[in-house]
Design a protein around this motif. Sequence first.
Motif, PDB file in Angstrom:
ATOM      1  N   LEU A  51       0.827  -1.201   0.000  1.00 25.37           N
ATOM      2  CA  LEU A  51       0.000   0.000   0.000  1.00 25.37           C
ATOM      3  C   LEU A  51       0.866   1.257   0.000  1.00 25.37           C
ATOM      4  O   LEU A  51       0.535   2.257  -0.661  1.00 25.37           O
ATOM      5  CB  LEU A  51      -0.931  -0.004   1.206  1.00 25.37           C
ATOM      6  CG  LEU A  51      -2.016  -1.088   1.216  1.00 25.37           C
ATOM      7  CD1 LEU A  51      -2.869  -0.980   2.469  1.00 25.37           C
ATOM      8  CD2 LEU A  51      -2.889  -1.020  -0.033  1.00 25.37           C
ATOM      9  N   GLU A  52       1.963   1.217   0.732  1.00 27.30           N
ATOM     10  CA  GLU A  52       2.873   2.366   0.739  1.00 27.30           C
ATOM     11  C   GLU A  52       3.455   2.590  -0.662  1.00 27.30           C
ATOM     12  O   GLU A  52       3.553   3.737  -1.126  1.00 27.30           O
ATOM     13  CB  GLU A  52       3.992   2.120   1.759  1.00 27.30           C
ATOM     14  CG  GLU A  52       4.906   3.305   1.987  1.00 27.30           C
ATOM     15  CD  GLU A  52       6.085   3.355   1.025  1.00 27.30           C
ATOM     16  OE1 GLU A  52       6.624   4.460   0.808  1.00 27.30           O
ATOM     17  OE2 GLU A  52       6.459   2.299   0.479  1.00 27.30           O
ATOM     18  N   ARG A  53       3.809   1.507  -1.344  1.00 26.22           N
ATOM     19  CA  ARG A  53       4.342   1.643  -2.704  1.00 26.22           C
ATOM     20  C   ARG A  53       3.273   2.136  -3.668  1.00 26.22           C
ATOM     21  O   ARG A  53       3.549   2.934  -4.574  1.00 26.22           O
ATOM     22  CB  ARG A  53       4.922   0.312  -3.186  1.00 26.22           C
ATOM     23  CG  ARG A  53       5.634   0.421  -4.536  1.00 26.22           C
ATOM     24  CD  ARG A  53       6.308  -0.868  -4.925  1.00 26.22           C
ATOM     25  NE  ARG A  53       5.346  -1.943  -5.176  1.00 26.22           N
ATOM     26  CZ  ARG A  53       5.697  -3.175  -5.559  1.00 26.22           C
ATOM     27  NH1 ARG A  53       6.969  -3.484  -5.725  1.00 26.22           N
ATOM     28  NH2 ARG A  53       4.776  -4.091  -5.762  1.00 26.22           N
ATOM     29  N   TYR A 129      13.443  11.281 -14.336  1.00 33.32           N
ATOM     30  CA  TYR A 129      12.151  10.998 -14.960  1.00 33.32           C
ATOM     31  C   TYR A 129      11.143  10.820 -13.843  1.00 33.32           C
ATOM     32  O   TYR A 129      11.294   9.930 -13.000  1.00 33.32           O
ATOM     33  CB  TYR A 129      12.284   9.738 -15.818  1.00 33.32           C
ATOM     34  CG  TYR A 129      11.029   9.274 -16.514  1.00 33.32           C
ATOM     35  CD1 TYR A 129      10.264  10.148 -17.279  1.00 33.32           C
ATOM     36  CD2 TYR A 129      10.627   7.944 -16.426  1.00 33.32           C
ATOM     37  CE1 TYR A 129       9.126   9.703 -17.933  1.00 33.32           C
ATOM     38  CE2 TYR A 129       9.489   7.493 -17.079  1.00 33.32           C
ATOM     39  CZ  TYR A 129       8.751   8.386 -17.830  1.00 33.32           C
ATOM     40  OH  TYR A 129       7.616   7.946 -18.481  1.00 33.32           O
ATOM     41  N   ARG A 130      10.122  11.659 -13.801  1.00 28.00           N
ATOM     42  CA  ARG A 130       9.211  11.678 -12.658  1.00 28.00           C
ATOM     43  C   ARG A 130       8.575  10.313 -12.352  1.00 28.00           C
ATOM     44  O   ARG A 130       8.503   9.921 -11.184  1.00 28.00           O
ATOM     45  CB  ARG A 130       8.121  12.733 -12.866  1.00 28.00           C
ATOM     46  CG  ARG A 130       7.113  12.764 -11.734  1.00 28.00           C
ATOM     47  CD  ARG A 130       6.187  13.941 -11.802  1.00 28.00           C
ATOM     48  NE  ARG A 130       5.190  13.873 -10.747  1.00 28.00           N
ATOM     49  CZ  ARG A 130       4.367  14.865 -10.430  1.00 28.00           C
ATOM     50  NH1 ARG A 130       4.430  16.011 -11.084  1.00 28.00           N
ATOM     51  NH2 ARG A 130       3.477  14.725  -9.459  1.00 28.00           N
ATOM     52  N   PRO A 131       8.073   9.560 -13.354  1.00 29.40           N
ATOM     53  CA  PRO A 131       7.450   8.270 -13.029  1.00 29.40           C
ATOM     54  C   PRO A 131       8.444   7.131 -12.783  1.00 29.40           C
ATOM     55  O   PRO A 131       8.026   5.978 -12.646  1.00 29.40           O
ATOM     56  CB  PRO A 131       6.596   7.969 -14.272  1.00 29.40           C
ATOM     57  CG  PRO A 131       6.555   9.233 -15.062  1.00 29.40           C
ATOM     58  CD  PRO A 131       7.820   9.940 -14.746  1.00 29.40           C
ATOM     59  N   ALA A 132       9.747   7.438 -12.752  1.00 26.15           N
ATOM     60  CA  ALA A 132      10.738   6.369 -12.582  1.00 26.15           C
ATOM     61  C   ALA A 132      10.422   5.543 -11.334  1.00 26.15           C
ATOM     62  O   ALA A 132      10.216   6.085 -10.258  1.00 26.15           O
ATOM     63  CB  ALA A 132      12.134   6.961 -12.477  1.00 26.15           C
ATOM     64  N   GLY A 133      10.392   4.237 -11.514  1.00 25.37           N
ATOM     65  CA  GLY A 133      10.146   3.330 -10.398  1.00 25.37           C
ATOM     66  C   GLY A 133       8.694   3.133 -10.032  1.00 25.37           C
ATOM     67  O   GLY A 133       8.385   2.297  -9.179  1.00 25.37           O
ATOM     68  N   ASP A 193      10.652  -0.867  -7.003  1.00 27.86           N
ATOM     69  CA  ASP A 193      11.118  -1.286  -5.679  1.00 27.86           C
ATOM     70  C   ASP A 193      10.342  -2.543  -5.286  1.00 27.86           C
ATOM     71  O   ASP A 193       9.406  -2.510  -4.487  1.00 27.86           O
ATOM     72  CB  ASP A 193      10.885  -0.163  -4.670  1.00 27.86           C
ATOM     73  CG  ASP A 193      11.384  -0.507  -3.271  1.00 27.86           C
ATOM     74  OD1 ASP A 193      12.034  -1.553  -3.105  1.00 27.86           O
ATOM     75  OD2 ASP A 193      11.097   0.267  -2.336  1.00 27.86           O
ATOM     76  N   SER A 194      10.763  -3.662  -5.874  1.00 27.61           N
ATOM     77  CA  SER A 194      10.063  -4.937  -5.701  1.00 27.61           C
ATOM     78  C   SER A 194      10.027  -5.354  -4.235  1.00 27.61           C
ATOM     79  O   SER A 194      11.061  -5.392  -3.560  1.00 27.61           O
ATOM     80  CB  SER A 194      10.768  -6.007  -6.543  1.00 27.61           C
ATOM     81  OG  SER A 194      10.410  -7.303  -6.129  1.00 27.61           O
ATOM     82  N   ILE A 195       8.844  -5.705  -3.752  1.00 24.39           N
ATOM     83  CA  ILE A 195       8.712  -6.208  -2.379  1.00 24.39           C
ATOM     84  C   ILE A 195       9.404  -7.559  -2.255  1.00 24.39           C
ATOM     85  O   ILE A 195      10.002  -7.865  -1.220  1.00 24.39           O
ATOM     86  CB  ILE A 195       7.234  -6.313  -1.975  1.00 24.39           C
ATOM     87  CG1 ILE A 195       6.494  -4.983  -2.215  1.00 24.39           C
ATOM     88  CG2 ILE A 195       7.108  -6.736  -0.513  1.00 24.39           C
ATOM     89  CD1 ILE A 195       7.051  -3.798  -1.477  1.00 24.39           C
TER      90      ILE A 195
END
Length: 268
Positions: A51-53, A129-133, A193-195
Amino acid sequence: MVSGTAIINGAAMALADARLAISDDGVARGDGAFESIGVWARRPFRLEDHLERLGRSLSAIGLAQPDFALIRDEVDALLDGMSGAQGALRIFVTGSGSRMLTLGTLPPIRESNRLSPQPAPWIRPLESYRPAGAKTMSYSPNMTATRAAQAEGADDALLISLEGLILEGPTFCVLWVADGVLHAPELELGIVDSISRRTLLELADEAAIPVARGRWGLADLAGASELMLCSALRELSSVGSVDALEFDGAAPVRGLLADRLRARRLEG
């Protein structure tokens, strides 16, 4: 028939009946963010981290934050009606403000023994790049890379940056072992940022396995003894080859981490 349940904007229904309007930006433009969460022993694994991601992804693409308390309640409602012990929970928030949660069976295990390097120009370093990740609903470039790899006779793609650096898979993280050290591409490259990646690196630290985070090219895989991949909905598995590079020997690190990941998921 699709088996499972869904909640769309507060309305519960069978997964087979779940629909979004064609005019919704999530459908018409692929505009939104999502999370896929493995449910093990009837518990969603690391739900709060997901949820945080999701919140970070929405912020990165300029969308408003949803009501997370409401989402948690809807997750509980879906899990209360769950018939099995394992499943795939997905949460979508679209550019039109639609909220969709689905709970279905885990997808069938897809062989990914052979990977083919494919360029991923849409993945750019953080701060450039703003949407990076961000984990967005616009997954067409990822699926295009998978199809291109399969057209070359591979099972899936290994995404490579414009600078020739190893990134991730279209739907999974990648890790490898070289000289006894577990290597992970750094998040600053703009990868998700894979969980699963996060959990595996934590497990490696607990097992006293040295970990390196950094930037490496395909040539650096020549010295690897193990290459592995993982996602929220699949086990940690070994990769046999990337183009002409073969990784068909013993995989003790993968075996150890796979066992510990399985146990951690069952613990909740």
